[in-house]
Motif scaffolding. Sequence first.
Motif, PDB file in Angstrom:
ATOM      1  N   GLN A 100     -31.741  14.399  -2.768  1.00  0.00           N
ATOM      2  CA  GLN A 100     -30.537  13.590  -2.572  1.00  0.00           C
ATOM      3  C   GLN A 100     -29.423  14.434  -1.948  1.00  0.00           C
ATOM      4  O   GLN A 100     -29.050  15.480  -2.486  1.00  0.00           O
ATOM      5  CB  GLN A 100     -30.053  13.033  -3.902  1.00  0.00           C
ATOM      6  N   ILE A 101     -28.923  13.985  -0.807  1.00  0.00           N
ATOM      7  CA  ILE A 101     -27.788  14.641  -0.156  1.00  0.00           C
ATOM      8  C   ILE A 101     -26.608  13.676  -0.165  1.00  0.00           C
ATOM      9  O   ILE A 101     -26.728  12.528   0.253  1.00  0.00           O
ATOM     10  CB  ILE A 101     -28.115  15.042   1.291  1.00  0.00           C
ATOM     11  N   ASP A 102     -25.461  14.145  -0.644  1.00  0.00           N
ATOM     12  CA  ASP A 102     -24.231  13.359  -0.620  1.00  0.00           C
ATOM     13  C   ASP A 102     -23.199  14.116   0.209  1.00  0.00           C
ATOM     14  O   ASP A 102     -22.929  15.298  -0.049  1.00  0.00           O
ATOM     15  CB  ASP A 102     -23.692  13.139  -2.028  1.00  0.00           C
ATOM     16  N   PHE A 105     -23.187  17.770  -1.472  1.00  0.00           N
ATOM     17  CA  PHE A 105     -24.040  18.073  -2.607  1.00  0.00           C
ATOM     18  C   PHE A 105     -25.503  17.893  -2.210  1.00  0.00           C
ATOM     19  O   PHE A 105     -25.841  16.936  -1.513  1.00  0.00           O
ATOM     20  CB  PHE A 105     -23.737  17.153  -3.794  1.00  0.00           C
ATOM     21  N   VAL A 106     -26.346  18.811  -2.660  1.00  0.00           N
ATOM     22  CA  VAL A 106     -27.795  18.696  -2.513  1.00  0.00           C
ATOM     23  C   VAL A 106     -28.374  18.636  -3.917  1.00  0.00           C
ATOM     24  O   VAL A 106     -28.268  19.593  -4.679  1.00  0.00           O
ATOM     25  CB  VAL A 106     -28.387  19.893  -1.734  1.00  0.00           C
ATOM     26  N   GLU A 163     -32.899  11.843   1.022  1.00  0.00           N
ATOM     27  CA  GLU A 163     -32.190  10.566   0.914  1.00  0.00           C
ATOM     28  C   GLU A 163     -30.720  10.933   1.093  1.00  0.00           C
ATOM     29  O   GLU A 163     -30.127  11.551   0.207  1.00  0.00           O
ATOM     30  CB  GLU A 163     -32.442   9.925  -0.446  1.00  0.00           C
ATOM     31  N   MET A 164     -30.150  10.596   2.237  1.00  0.00           N
ATOM     32  CA  MET A 164     -28.800  11.050   2.560  1.00  0.00           C
ATOM     33  C   MET A 164     -27.796   9.916   2.448  1.00  0.00           C
ATOM     34  O   MET A 164     -28.018   8.830   2.971  1.00  0.00           O
ATOM     35  CB  MET A 164     -28.771  11.635   3.978  1.00  0.00           C
ATOM     36  N   ARG A 165     -26.686  10.187   1.763  1.00  0.00           N
ATOM     37  CA  ARG A 165     -25.608   9.212   1.641  1.00  0.00           C
ATOM     38  C   ARG A 165     -24.325   9.821   2.189  1.00  0.00           C
ATOM     39  O   ARG A 165     -23.872  10.868   1.719  1.00  0.00           O
ATOM     40  CB  ARG A 165     -25.410   8.798   0.177  1.00  0.00           C
ATOM     41  N   LEU A 166     -23.771   9.173   3.185  1.00  0.00           N
ATOM     42  CA  LEU A 166     -22.489   9.579   3.746  1.00  0.00           C
ATOM     43  C   LEU A 166     -21.398   8.736   3.112  1.00  0.00           C
ATOM     44  O   LEU A 166     -21.441   7.505   3.166  1.00  0.00           O
ATOM     45  CB  LEU A 166     -22.504   9.370   5.267  1.00  0.00           C
ATOM     46  N   HIS A 167     -20.430   9.380   2.502  1.00  0.00           N
ATOM     47  CA  HIS A 167     -19.298   8.704   1.886  1.00  0.00           C
ATOM     48  C   HIS A 167     -18.104   8.873   2.822  1.00  0.00           C
ATOM     49  O   HIS A 167     -17.463   9.930   2.853  1.00  0.00           O
ATOM     50  CB  HIS A 167     -19.009   9.293   0.503  1.00  0.00           C
TER      51      HIS A 167
END
Length: 247
Positions: free
Chosen positions: A14-16, A203-204, A46-50
């Motif tokens: 998970q990448i944020d 964050f990773v 699984e990358m989430r861009l905020h």
Amino acid sequence: AAVAVAAGAGAKVQIDVYGMAGCPFTRAFVEGPLSETVDVASELIEMRLHAFGNSYHATKQCGGSAKDYPFAGYFKGYDKTVRECWDGICGAAAVEPAEDCFSGPLICQHGATDGMVTTAWACAKEMTGEVATEYMPFVHCTSLHFLEVTSESTYDSVMSGCAKASGLDASQLLNCARGSQGKRLQDAEARATVPHPAVPFVFVDGKELQDTHCVACGDGIMQKVCEAWRAHGGQDTPTCQGIFGLI
């Protein structure tokens, strides 16, 4: 090109990523390490861009003013202390956001274009079902061309051009970014933004990334992705074998 993941591999890493379009450091991360990671390791992550970053709204409790707010360029009236206060009462840290969290003027560190392009990022995410490999080409393109946005017309042309180049419907994207849907998505991105010292804040697997400048250095994003993938029980991909010096 991405390689097939071995059967029985662990859960994706998970990448944020927290940031905004106007920040040159966010753009450098987007244009370099992040885009390269999405390109070569999409099967691992699984990358989430905020997409909100250091922005905030003026509120009664925290203050803030949009006086002399520039269209394009650094806002001299930007106040980090106000932003940190706003994060606490309106962002992810707030259980119940204050009533006026999103009703006051939006204040972005790098002027109006910062918020406009960042909102377009949120629209691209929505249009692609938040699939990073599908929205990141648009984010990358608009990052590269951000400084060209100096008027309403250049905003439209850059967003439209990048949407078309990325396989997105340009009219749908602009209607979103300029309308109530964009405002709704922007507020959701803001609400999901955690307290942070600066951006990009990355964050990773829940651990803060220490090096956002170098993709393959010891504390860089690909090193950390490959380490996390191993910890999940995944087999090393050729890219990770290279990162670990095994080939």
